[in-house]
Every structure is written in C-alpha cells, then in structure tokens.
Scaffold this active site. Structure first.
Site, PDB file in Angstrom:
ATOM      1  N   GLU A  57       0.923  -1.514  -0.056  1.00  0.00           N
ATOM      2  CA  GLU A  57      -0.298   0.729  -0.010  1.00  0.00           C
ATOM      3  C   GLU A  57       0.825   1.317   0.205  1.00  0.00           C
ATOM      4  OE1 GLU A  57      -2.386  -0.921   3.277  1.00  0.00           O
ATOM      5  OE2 GLU A  57      -4.351  -1.820   1.879  1.00  0.00           O
ATOM      6  N   ASP A  59       3.929   1.771  -1.216  1.00  0.00           N
ATOM      7  CA  ASP A  59       3.937   1.429  -2.228  1.00  0.00           C
ATOM      8  C   ASP A  59       2.951   2.613  -3.457  1.00  0.00           C
ATOM      9  OD1 ASP A  59       6.621   0.498  -1.573  1.00  0.00           O
ATOM     10  OD2 ASP A  59       6.395  -0.898  -2.312  1.00  0.00           O
ATOM     11  N   SER A 104      34.344  12.429  20.664  1.00  0.00           N
ATOM     12  CA  SER A 104      34.614  11.129  20.468  1.00  0.00           C
ATOM     13  C   SER A 104      33.591  10.864  22.684  1.00  0.00           C
ATOM     14  CB  SER A 104      35.471   9.807  20.751  1.00  0.00           C
ATOM     15  OG  SER A 104      34.936   8.393  21.030  1.00  0.00           O
ATOM     16  N   LEU A 105      33.857   9.281  22.735  1.00  0.00           N
ATOM     17  CA  LEU A 105      33.245   9.052  24.048  1.00  0.00           C
ATOM     18  C   LEU A 105      34.863   8.361  25.140  1.00  0.00           C
ATOM     19  CD1 LEU A 105      29.532   7.740  23.697  1.00  0.00           C
ATOM     20  CD2 LEU A 105      30.110   9.727  25.347  1.00  0.00           C
ATOM     21  N   GLU A 135      21.262   5.618  27.785  1.00  0.00           N
ATOM     22  CA  GLU A 135      19.932   4.871  26.215  1.00  0.00           C
ATOM     23  C   GLU A 135      21.217   4.253  25.659  1.00  0.00           C
ATOM     24  OE1 GLU A 135      20.787   9.205  25.699  1.00  0.00           O
ATOM     25  OE2 GLU A 135      21.943   9.133  23.856  1.00  0.00           O
ATOM     26  N   LYS A 137      23.880   2.197  23.182  1.00  0.00           N
ATOM     27  CA  LYS A 137      25.109   2.682  22.470  1.00  0.00           C
ATOM     28  C   LYS A 137      25.285   2.587  20.363  1.00  0.00           C
ATOM     29  CE  LYS A 137      30.084   3.452  22.675  1.00  0.00           C
ATOM     30  NZ  LYS A 137      30.206   3.654  21.076  1.00  0.00           N
ATOM     31  N   ASP A 139      25.361   0.673  18.126  1.00  0.00           N
ATOM     32  CA  ASP A 139      26.671   0.633  17.132  1.00  0.00           C
ATOM     33  C   ASP A 139      26.531   0.157  15.369  1.00  0.00           C
ATOM     34  OD1 ASP A 139      29.225  -0.525  16.954  1.00  0.00           O
ATOM     35  OD2 ASP A 139      28.654  -2.745  16.729  1.00  0.00           O
ATOM     36  N   ARG A 158      31.245  11.960  11.016  1.00  0.00           N
ATOM     37  CA  ARG A 158      32.502  12.006  11.578  1.00  0.00           C
ATOM     38  C   ARG A 158      33.885  12.276  11.005  1.00  0.00           C
ATOM     39  NH1 ARG A 158      35.615  10.895  15.049  1.00  0.00           N
ATOM     40  NH2 ARG A 158      35.752  11.140  17.796  1.00  0.00           N
ATOM     41  N   GLU A 196      23.291   7.998  15.026  1.00  0.00           N
ATOM     42  CA  GLU A 196      24.123   6.755  14.354  1.00  0.00           C
ATOM     43  C   GLU A 196      23.220   6.302  13.093  1.00  0.00           C
ATOM     44  OE1 GLU A 196      26.928   7.045  16.003  1.00  0.00           O
ATOM     45  OE2 GLU A 196      27.832   4.835  15.660  1.00  0.00           O
ATOM     46  N   TYR A 248      20.586  11.007  19.055  1.00  0.00           N
ATOM     47  CA  TYR A 248      20.485  11.557  20.125  1.00  0.00           C
ATOM     48  C   TYR A 248      21.348  12.557  20.926  1.00  0.00           C
ATOM     49  CZ  TYR A 248      25.334   9.230  18.665  1.00  0.00           C
ATOM     50  OH  TYR A 248      26.290   9.016  17.512  1.00  0.00           O
ATOM     51  N   LYS A 320      24.803  10.001  30.703  1.00  0.00           N
ATOM     52  CA  LYS A 320      24.939  11.132  30.512  1.00  0.00           C
ATOM     53  C   LYS A 320      23.991  11.759  31.489  1.00  0.00           C
ATOM     54  CE  LYS A 320      24.673  10.530  25.578  1.00  0.00           C
ATOM     55  NZ  LYS A 320      23.703  11.081  23.816  1.00  0.00           N
ATOM     56  N   LYS A 344      30.628  -0.131  27.798  1.00  0.00           N
ATOM     57  CA  LYS A 344      30.978  -1.079  26.988  1.00  0.00           C
ATOM     58  C   LYS A 344      30.450  -2.926  27.400  1.00  0.00           C
ATOM     59  CE  LYS A 344      33.517  -0.306  23.952  1.00  0.00           C
ATOM     60  NZ  LYS A 344      33.179   0.256  21.800  1.00  0.00           N
ATOM     61  N   CYS A 438      35.332 -31.832  -6.908  1.00  0.00           N
ATOM     62  CA  CYS A 438      34.608 -32.125  -6.575  1.00  0.00           C
ATOM     63  C   CYS A 438      34.413 -32.925  -5.059  1.00  0.00           C
ATOM     64  CB  CYS A 438      32.731 -32.062  -6.513  1.00  0.00           C
ATOM     65  SG  CYS A 438      31.459 -32.058  -5.578  1.00  0.00           S
ATOM     66  N   CYS A 441      31.438 -35.257  -5.521  1.00  0.00           N
ATOM     67  CA  CYS A 441      31.045 -36.708  -6.469  1.00  0.00           C
ATOM     68  C   CYS A 441      32.394 -36.995  -7.400  1.00  0.00           C
ATOM     69  CB  CYS A 441      30.056 -35.838  -7.459  1.00  0.00           C
ATOM     70  SG  CYS A 441      30.301 -34.819  -7.837  1.00  0.00           S
ATOM     71  N   CYS A 456      31.028 -27.312  -8.871  1.00  0.00           N
ATOM     72  CA  CYS A 456      30.405 -28.608  -9.257  1.00  0.00           C
ATOM     73  C   CYS A 456      29.799 -28.450 -10.080  1.00  0.00           C
ATOM     74  CB  CYS A 456      30.790 -29.288  -7.544  1.00  0.00           C
ATOM     75  SG  CYS A 456      30.074 -30.943  -8.466  1.00  0.00           S
ATOM     76  N   CYS A 461      25.138 -33.879  -8.951  1.00  0.00           N
ATOM     77  CA  CYS A 461      26.537 -34.127  -7.485  1.00  0.00           C
ATOM     78  C   CYS A 461      25.524 -34.415  -6.143  1.00  0.00           C
ATOM     79  CB  CYS A 461      27.031 -33.162  -7.668  1.00  0.00           C
ATOM     80  SG  CYS A 461      27.822 -32.732  -5.300  1.00  0.00           S
TER      81      CYS A 461
HETATM   82  S1  IVH Z   1      27.036  10.868  22.954  1.00  0.00           S
HETATM   83  C1  IVH Z   1      29.432  14.826  22.022  1.00  0.00           C
HETATM   84  N1  IVH Z   1      25.116   8.453  22.486  1.00  0.00           N
HETATM   85  O1  IVH Z   1      29.954   6.035  19.903  1.00  0.00           O
HETATM   86  C2  IVH Z   1      28.951  13.216  22.852  1.00  0.00           C
HETATM   87  N2  IVH Z   1      27.049   8.604  21.527  1.00  0.00           N
HETATM   88  O2  IVH Z   1      32.643   5.267  20.794  1.00  0.00           O
HETATM   89  C3  IVH Z   1      29.287  12.261  21.814  1.00  0.00           C
HETATM   90  N3  IVH Z   1      27.215   6.140  20.290  1.00  0.00           N
HETATM   91  O3  IVH Z   1      30.727   8.815  18.274  1.00  0.00           O
HETATM   92  C4  IVH Z   1      28.387  11.062  21.473  1.00  0.00           C
HETATM   93  N4  IVH Z   1      25.556   5.636  20.449  1.00  0.00           N
HETATM   94  O4  IVH Z   1      29.090   7.943  17.285  1.00  0.00           O
HETATM   95  C5  IVH Z   1      26.723   9.562  21.689  1.00  0.00           C
HETATM   96  N5  IVH Z   1      23.531   7.080  22.531  1.00  0.00           N
HETATM   97  C6  IVH Z   1      24.850   7.586  21.901  1.00  0.00           C
HETATM   98  C7  IVH Z   1      25.876   6.773  21.520  1.00  0.00           C
HETATM   99  C8  IVH Z   1      27.033   7.025  20.918  1.00  0.00           C
HETATM  100  C9  IVH Z   1      26.532   5.167  19.509  1.00  0.00           C
HETATM  101  C10 IVH Z   1      28.306   6.747  19.097  1.00  0.00           C
HETATM  102  C11 IVH Z   1      29.010   8.140  18.945  1.00  0.00           C
HETATM  103  C12 IVH Z   1      30.325   8.412  19.434  1.00  0.00           C
HETATM  104  C13 IVH Z   1      31.333   7.228  19.423  1.00  0.00           C
HETATM  105  C14 IVH Z   1      32.161   6.967  20.843  1.00  0.00           C
END
Ligand code: IVH
Length: 698
Positions: A57, A59, A104-105, A135, A137, A139, A158, A196, A248, A320, A344, A438, A441, A456, A461
């Site tokens: 629907e 589409d 980064s984190l 929240e 993380k 991937d 990034r 992400e 996020y 956070k 992690k 193979c 066979c 094959c 076979c």
């Molecule tokens: S906050 C200044 N929140 O993890 C804020 N990052 O290993 C920094 N990532 O570069 C990011 N989930 O790409 C934040 N809920 C989340 C995330 C998140 C995945 C990634 C993000 C960051 C990397 C660091």
C-alpha cells in the site's frame, strides 16, 4: 508526533487515496494529501517501527505521487517524499566542517570505572547525587545533520571529528531522517544534531543473503554495512540498504528569537523528547532518567541481558549527565565530554586456533571453505565452525592451518574470522589447499571468469541434491517444519528421499521403523508437508533455488505471472522487463525453465497438488472476507504471520492493530497472551484457530 484523532484521519485519508488509485482517479488533485499520508506512514514504519499499512500500500501511494509529480513538475517541492531518491550517479563527497567538533566518548568496562566517573561528576558539579540519562550505545556509523528553517540542509560523516564527508544525498535515502522537521515551532532556526546510522539485524541478513546469492562474500557486521552504505555513490543503492538513523544529541542550535528559549533544551532527556516530537527516531523510548550510580549499573546490566533481543546492534550504554547546565560546568577534554561515558558490553571477540578447513558443496554447486577452530564461547554461544566464503578470503586474510585467529560474532550474526595473527606463528603452520575435485562427487571443479567461487557443475552431485532439498523445506522457503537438515540428509542416505517431489511421496511406514520416529513426530511431519502444498507461489519460486532468485525477486516473479509454468514460455527479453530482473537473473531463470529435468520436476510437483497459480491474481476481486476485521496473535504453525495477513487483504478483509469491539476475528496461534485475554472479554469477537482461518478462505 501524531495524536489519536490525526492518526484516525490519516488512516481514513490513506484508504481514500488507495481507492482513488483503484478507480484510476485524478491523483493530481490530492498531491498534498499523498505527501501528508506518505510522511505519516514513513514515520510509523521507520520511527515507530509500527506500520499501519502494508509495504504494498505504501508503494502504491508512493507511485501515485511519483506519477503526479512527473506530470506536473512545477508542483515538486524539496521536502516531498519522492525527493529522497537522488539522481546524481557519480557524486563525490566534499569535505565539510562540523559546526561543533564531534567528540568521542570515554569508555568504561566495569563497575569500578563507573563508580570513579560518578565520583568525578559529583565533585565537578557539587551535587550529592547526579541525575543521569542512560540510552543504548548504537553500534553504527556516526552522522551529523543540520536543519535550517526546518529543512534538512546538510548531512555529514564524523570524519576526523572536525571535518567530515558531506553525504546529504545519501542520508536523504534514510527514511527515518525527516526532510523537514518542525524545529521552528520550538523557536529553533538552525540546529545541528548527532546520531548513528544503523542497519537492523533483519536488513543486514537480507542484504547478506542477497550477496551470497550472487556468490559475493557477505559483510562482516551491521556496523560495517551501515558505514559502507553511506559511502556508496549511487543513492538508489543506498535506499535499497534500508538504513535507519537514531539521533541522540543536539550539538548546536540557533534560536529565532533569543528571548524564547525552549525549556526542552535544558536537559538531555528534554532534547531527546524534542527530537522525537519533531519526528526523529531519538532513543526517547529506550532512555531512562535515574539518579545515582547504583541504579545506573543495575540498568546497564539488565539492558545487556536483553541485547540479543533488540532488532539492531548495540555495543554498550551511554550515560549522560541530564542537566545541560551541569554538563557545561563539567566541560570536555579534547577527546570527549566529561559529562558522558560509555559503558561497553562484553566483547564478542575471542582468539582460537584454526585446526582444519573443510570444503562444503552448496545447492548451486559452489564450494565453500569452512574453518574448523577449537571451540570458543563468544557472547554466550560456542563457535567451532566458520564459513570462509571463497578462496580469495583465505588469501586476503592470510590464513594457515595452525594459525591463531581472531573471531567475532555480533549478536545473531554469523561468526567470522577477523584476521589471523601471523605474529604468533611457530613455523609449523600449513598452507590451505583448495581442492581441484568436488569433495562429494569427484567431478572437476570449475571457476568462471570474474567469479571468486569454484563450482561443481554436476547437477546430480549428491551434495547439491541434498542442499537443494534442505533449501526447499527451509523456513523462508516452503517452511516444512520438523523436516530439517538432519532428516533430509538421513532420508537421502537411506534412499527414502531422492529429489524434491519425493518429499510429497515419502514412505511414512518405512520412516516409522527408524529410530526416533514416533507416531507424533510422523504425524507432525506429514501435516507440515501437506500444509506446505498451500504455500503461495512466491515461496515456491524461492524454494526452487534458482540462482540469483532470492525472496524479493521471487515475489516480483510470482506477481508477474498467472501460473508458474508461464516462465517456460518467456524469453530473456521478456524476463528483463520485470522489476529488479537484470541480464544475469533473466539468464538464470531462463536456463532453469528450459532444463527438461527441471520441467519434469515441476510437472510432478503440480500433479502432487502444490500451488502453481498466482493466488493474488486469481483472487483479486474475491471478497470472501469483505467487511471483516482480523488480528493475529501468538505463533502460527502453518503460515508466516505476514503471509496470513496478506491473505486477509487478498480476500477483502481488513487488519486491525489492537483488540477492540471493532475486531471481528482474533486468530490465535501458540502462546497467545494478553490480546487473547482481552478478546475473551468482548462477546462479539470470534476467536478462531489457524485452521479455522484457513477454512474461512478456502
Ligand atoms: S554521545 C558529545 N550517545 O559512540 C557526545 N554517542 O564511541 C558524544 N554513539 O562517536 C556522543 N550511541 O558515534 C552518544 N547514545 C549515544 C551513542 C553514541 C553510539 C557513538 C558515537 C560516538 C561513539 C563513541
């Protein structure tokens, strides 16, 4: 984002638009309605993960809009849902500067690290207990988006944190990224948000299945798949990858008027809510706000336990400081903000020894090397066998028997060898020899130019025959439960099963004499086989295992004929007219349907009562279930839920999403839960089994 009244209105509008399409009405009059409805359904599908219409629907509406815009180009607006598909085929990615550097984190791996971090947070903020927002993380691949005057104007990777690749066109293919979002209603003129891009486990599997159909090595994990997809030069291909985006973080904003400060921006959870209300898939529903590090640790542990149940990959949690004023107080290093930390999850990598490589023959004759390693537990599963896909992979990864190898298994994704560790070699390692014959066979193996796979080509076979039968009965094909790989091999070895039609003429008396086959298991097998005769044509086509014909192509093919054997009358040019069917696929289909052995097998299957007709075409216009509403609950044993739902629609019935007095039939499978309980309380609802449902339409 949409209230109950609006949802009802949009559902009504959708039905009206669809009926207009059926009547071949004038779509140009309702271009605005089409966009309105499509945006709503994109939101339901991509943000809420709770679609209210079928893909078909959706589409239909999308194509209506596309057609109308093509006829009236001056009516096209840049936020129209059709504008997601970019046309530039050879775009390069210019470098752009982020408005604010993408930091980064800091990582933590255990409770000690977290306790330490919490102590610093309390010191820096002067609080006795800090409120945290937690929240997942995600991937995937980091992105940054800029909206100006509500329009999505720029998206970037990034990159090095300061500069990234501008990938706006590709990001417009991601349906959960709105092209327009009502930031102005919050007084925001310009905003930069972070998030992400992800590929769900399901989309990843579908993508890898497609690659393996083409004998290409699959992608290692959804993260690589998402990151790679963003760099593809063809936006249409990006669209096909079905990416999703979680947003996020608000990294920068510019207000329309300085005196009108949106309160939402004073806390992280407020930002997530604001993003959610603007139509983004922020972790609004996944987040929690809690005080104190003990509660944080408990939450992280319980989330880790359900990691595998999530539809996408996460590799930890992010904690956070919730109050933005406190965040500012804590500040940042050049690498990461001090107000956030990643917790992690346990790694899903392990080292092991490569002991041997076995060579397996697939249903198309492709020879797949399989690494046998010393079994190691990774993420709760013991891994002992790992596919190496083809000879090139062995060479690229520089693998030798006796090597120490690093193995990764992400969620329910198949495990793979990341690399060997040549630094650990002792000199006793042996080269891996690819066979010339193979292993099943003994016929000479062949390799086509441009292909990485040895094959094959002996169609009889025994290994291929068994694999073809296994594929035929498998879950996504004819779904003959209780058959399974082990039974196919066993029956084949004992001479009880020689080919695919043989499935339907099994000698149950002989099987009954085998060890482990009681009356109950035989009855189950018999009824599963019998039930599979009703599988729709698309499943049968997929089950035949025609090279390059995956589930999606099988659906296209099924929809394009009235009867399976119509394909035997089509030439390659006819076939190439079909959507998604290129030269290679057309050639493969044509070869399959001109092979006498295959045609003989098909005739037998038809005589045995399998569904060769395109039921959809047959039943278009049948109205057996007209005016009746249906809902399915619990696990169905014969039908796949989506197929059952499709059947309702094909017969003129309607699906509803919840139990209410508007529901006529609740179809109950195994382990039905709260819906069944609720339905029992409403007298007018008829509660029926799957068989009773099938009886309604046959
Ligand atoms: S906050 C200044 N929140 O993890 C804020 N990052 O290993 C920094 N990532 O570069 C990011 N989930 O790409 C934040 N809920 C989340 C995330 C998140 C995945 C990634 C993000 C960051 C990397 C660091």
């Amino acid at each position: 984002m949409y209230n109950k009244q609006q949802i009802k209105e949009l559902q009504r509008l959708t039905t009206e638009l669809i009926s207009l399409e059926k009547k071949q009405g004038d779509a140009s009059a309702c271009i605005g309605d089409l966009r309105h409805a499509l945006r709503f359904h994109e939101y339901r599908y991509y943000v809420m993960s709770d679609p209210l219409v079928t893909d078909f629907e959706y589409d239909l509406l999308y194509k209506m809009l596309e057609r109308t815009e093509a006829a009236h180009p001056h009516l096209v607006t840049k936020d129209s849902p059709t504008q997601r598909v970019g046309s530039s085929l050879n775009q390069s990615f210019p470098t752009v500067q982020h408005l604010v550097p993408m930091l980064s984190l800091e990582n933590s791996y255990n409770e000690e690290d977290l306790v330490d971090w919490d102590r610093k947070a309390r010191e820096l903020t002067g609080q006795t207990e800090v409120e945290y927002c937690i929240e997942p993380k995600f991937d995937g691949a980091s992105i940054s988006l800029i909206y100006e005057d509500d329009f999505f104007v720029r998206g970037a990777t990034r990159g090095d944190g300061v500069h990234g690749d501008e990938i706006t066109t590709n990001l417009k293919q991601v349906r959960s990224i709105p092209l327009k979002a009502p930031f102005s209603s919050h007084g925001i003129q310009q905003i930069e948000i972070r998030g992400e891009v992800m590929m769900s486990k399901k989309a990843f599997k579908a993508y890898n299945d497609m690659l393996s159909e083409q004998n290409l090595p699959p992608l290692a994990n959804p993260r690589n798949a998402a990151a790679g997809s963003l760099r593809i030069k063809d936006p249409k291909e990006v669209a096909r990858r079905r990416l999703e985006a979680f947003l996020y973080n608000v990294s920068y904003y510019h207000l329309e008027k300085d005196d009108k400060f949106p309160k939402a921006l004073t806390s992280h959870s407020g930002c997530l809510e604001l993003l959610w209300n603007c139509g983004f898939r922020s972790p609004q529903q996944e987040k929690v706000v809690i005080k104190g590090i003990d509660a944080v640790m408990r939450h992280c542990a319980s989330y880790e336990a359900k990691r595998d149940e999530l539809p996408y990959e996460i590799d930890g949690m992010v904690i956070k400081v919730n109050d933005v004023a406190l965040q500012d107080l804590m500040g940042m290093t050049t690498h990461h903000p001090r107000w956030a930390i990643a917790f992690k999850f346990k790694a899903r990598q392990a080292s092991s020894k490569l002991r041997a490589v076995e060579f397996q023959v697939g249903r198309t004759g492709a020879i797949t090397p399989v690494a046998k390693i010393d079994p190691v537990p990774i993420g709760g599963v013991t891994v002992g066998s790992i596919s190496l896909f083809n000879e090139d992979v062995i060479r690229e990864k520089d693998l030798m028997i006796g090597d120490t190898v690093l193995v990764e298994r992400a969620g329910d994704v198949i495990p793979y060898i990341v690399r060997s560790q040549p630094e650990d070699r002792t000199g006793g390692e042996k080269k891996i020899k690819f066979p010339k014959q193979c292993p099943a066979c003994n016929s000479e193996l062949m390799k086509e130019e441009e292909e990485a796979v040895w094959r094959c080509v002996n169609i009889e076979c025994p290994a291929q025959v068994v694999e073809r039968i296994i594929h035929f009965v498998s879950k996504d094909a004819m779904d003959i439960r209780s058959f399974g790989t082990a039974n196919v091999s066993k029956f084949y070895e004992l001479g009880l099963l020689k080919d695919i039609p043989g499935i339907y003429t099994l000698d149950f008396e002989a099987i009954g004499k085998l060890e482990g086959f009681g009356k109950k298991s035989i009855d189950n097998l018999r009824s599963a086989i019998e039930g599979s005769k009703q599988q729709p044509l698309n499943r049968l086509i997929f089950a035949l295992g025609i090279r390059f014909v995956g589930e999606t192509t099988a659906k296209t093919l099924a929809n394009s004929v009235s009867h399976l054997l119509d394909f035997a009358k089509m030439n390659e040019t006819d076939l190439q007219q079909l959507e998604d069917v290129g030269v290679k696929v057309a050639n493969s289909i044509q070869q399959f349907f001109s092979n006498q052995q295959n045609l003989e097998m098909l005739r037998q299957l038809e005589a045995l009562g399998l569904q060769f007709q395109n039921q959809k075409r047959q039943s278009s216009g049948t109205d057996t279930l007209h005016g009746q509403t249906f809902l399915f609950t619990g696990t169905l044993s014969k039908l796949k839920r989506s197929d059952a739902e499709e059947m309702v629609e094909q017969h003129g019935g309607k699906l509803v999403s919840g139990v209410s007095s508007k529901l006529n039939y609740l179809v109950v499978g195994e382990d039905a839960g709260s819906k069944l309980e609720k339905a029992k309380k409403i007298n007018t609802i008829r509660i029926i089994t799957e068989d009773e449902f099938l009886a309604l339409i046959h």
